[in-house]
Enzyme design. Structure first.
Site, mmCIF file in Angstrom:
data_model
loop_
_atom_site.group_PDB
_atom_site.id
_atom_site.type_symbol
_atom_site.label_atom_id
_atom_site.label_comp_id
_atom_site.label_asym_id
_atom_site.label_seq_id
_atom_site.Cartn_x
_atom_site.Cartn_y
_atom_site.Cartn_z
ATOM 1 N N GLU A 1 -51.768 -15.181 -26.237
ATOM 2 C CA GLU A 1 -51.190 -14.759 -27.515
ATOM 3 C C GLU A 1 -51.841 -15.506 -28.679
ATOM 4 O O GLU A 1 -52.108 -14.907 -29.730
ATOM 5 C CB GLU A 1 -49.677 -14.989 -27.513
ATOM 6 C CG GLU A 1 -48.904 -14.045 -26.614
ATOM 7 C CD GLU A 1 -49.137 -12.586 -26.959
ATOM 8 O OE1 GLU A 1 -49.166 -12.236 -28.162
ATOM 9 O OE2 GLU A 1 -49.316 -11.799 -26.014
ATOM 10 N N HIS B 1 -54.360 -7.595 -33.498
ATOM 11 C CA HIS B 1 -53.862 -8.443 -32.404
ATOM 12 C C HIS B 1 -53.921 -7.676 -31.081
ATOM 13 O O HIS B 1 -54.401 -8.203 -30.068
ATOM 14 C CB HIS B 1 -52.423 -8.862 -32.730
ATOM 15 C CG HIS B 1 -51.731 -9.617 -31.646
ATOM 16 N ND1 HIS B 1 -51.568 -10.989 -31.667
ATOM 17 C CD2 HIS B 1 -51.126 -9.193 -30.496
ATOM 18 C CE1 HIS B 1 -50.906 -11.367 -30.584
ATOM 19 N NE2 HIS B 1 -50.627 -10.297 -29.862
ATOM 20 N N GLU B 2 -53.439 -6.434 -31.094
ATOM 21 C CA GLU B 2 -53.406 -5.650 -29.860
ATOM 22 C C GLU B 2 -54.811 -5.239 -29.413
ATOM 23 O O GLU B 2 -55.117 -5.258 -28.207
ATOM 24 C CB GLU B 2 -52.520 -4.408 -30.047
ATOM 25 C CG GLU B 2 -51.075 -4.716 -30.408
ATOM 26 C CD GLU B 2 -50.392 -5.631 -29.414
ATOM 27 O OE1 GLU B 2 -50.784 -5.640 -28.229
ATOM 28 O OE2 GLU B 2 -49.459 -6.353 -29.811
ATOM 29 N N HIS C 1 -56.308 -8.078 -27.587
ATOM 30 C CA HIS C 1 -55.848 -8.142 -26.197
ATOM 31 C C HIS C 1 -56.720 -7.264 -25.308
ATOM 32 O O HIS C 1 -57.127 -7.668 -24.212
ATOM 33 C CB HIS C 1 -54.395 -7.660 -26.100
ATOM 34 C CG HIS C 1 -53.380 -8.722 -26.335
ATOM 35 N ND1 HIS C 1 -53.451 -9.972 -25.759
ATOM 36 C CD2 HIS C 1 -52.228 -8.717 -27.076
ATOM 37 C CE1 HIS C 1 -52.401 -10.692 -26.133
ATOM 38 N NE2 HIS C 1 -51.655 -9.962 -26.933
#
Length: 294
Positions: A224, A147-148, A151
């Site tokens: 997100e 997930h990070e 980003h």
């Protein structure tokens, strides 16, 4: 509620400072058209410089600020098996995502959280809390890291800074247009700027600042969802869903310093009008979006 009020208040305070600075600069440089009215072109230029300048200065300092705010310690040489796994997982996912190897850090906090920040895709920072390493299994932690990394790969930090700069610029300009209209058209003041200009400008800035915060938070929530999909792609959809379920099961919402809250993986538990000021969608919505993804 306290965090929401603090977030809105901080944004309004920043915009008020920017507006005062703009007024001083405009007067000092003599770019007002007196008594004819606002020099809109010059105002827009100054508003853009100030609006974008503040956002990008914050972004440029984000890694340093994150380390200072959380006490995150960058892993130079892994000291144990957990740090070794963490370092190698980030390395593998960064290669999959096509970005340079980020700095990998751990910060001491009991809550389950992680964040990514940095101005460049190839020189970012990915940090996880000790609470995450202790509470999540490797599959769940792998999904959080994905997930990070997503980003970073999507350039979300830069995108959010750009959006913040745009809305800052609009707030500065539009609040002065409103003030000019009230002062010159409604109050019929024809000599310089009267009290009507300053009062109405400040009121307009507060109202527009709140609306601007809502716009920025909407974009933050959309990123997100994209990062969740990216985490599912890098680690597997079931792992990403399990990680979000673990966050949902946590007794206390994860906490980060307010300047870092939008960059963490956790957040978004309340609905209603508070949803408008949340940087993260409710976890139930994120889980449902992944479950419905094809």
């Amino acid at each position: 509620m306290k965090r929401i009020l603090l977030f809105v208040g901080t944004n309004i305070a920043v915009l008020l400072v920017l507006s005062i600075t703009a007024s001083i600069l405009i007067r000092a440089l003599g770019i007002e058209e007196m008594p004819g009215g606002l020099n809109l072109q010059s105002l827009i230029v100054f508003a853009a410089v100030l609006g974008f300048g503040g956002s990008f200065i914050s972004l440029a300092m984000s890694k340093w600020m994150a380390k200072r705010a959380t006490g995150a310690m960058v892993i130079e040489q892994p000291r144990n098996a957990t740090e070794q796994w963490l370092f190698e997982t980030v390395r593998r996912q960064a290669k999959q995502a096509g970005i340079g190897m980020p700095e990998v850090a751990v910060y001491d906090a009991p809550d389950i959280n992680a964040f990514a920040t940095g101005m460049k895709r190839d020189a970012a920072l990915v940090a996880v809390s000790t609470g995450l390493l202790q509470s999540m299994d490797k599959d769940e932690a792998e999904a959080v890291l994905g997930h990070e990394i997503t980003h970073v790969a999507n350039g979300d930090m830069v995108t959010l800074a750009l959006i913040q700069g745009v809305v800052n610029t609009f707030v500065i300009v539009l609040s002065r247009v409103v003030g000019y209209f009230v002062d010159r058209v409604l109050l019929k003041n024809e000599r310089g700027y009267g009290i009507g200009f300053y009062v109405s400008t400040m009121v307009a800035q507060v109202v527009l600042g709140i609306l601007a915060s809502m716009i920025v938070m909407w974009f933050s929530r959309q990123r997100e969802f994209r990062a969740d999909r990216g985490g599912a792609k890098l680690a597997g959809r079931e792992k990403m869903i399990a990680a979000l379920e673990r966050l949902k099961a946590a007794h206390e919402p994860a906490q980060l310093p307010d300047q870092m809250a939008a960059f963490g993986i956790s957040g978004g538990r309340e609905g209603g009008w508070k949803h408008l000021f949340m940087s993260h969608p409710p976890l139930d919505e994120r889980i449902a979006a992944l479950q419905q993804a094809r």
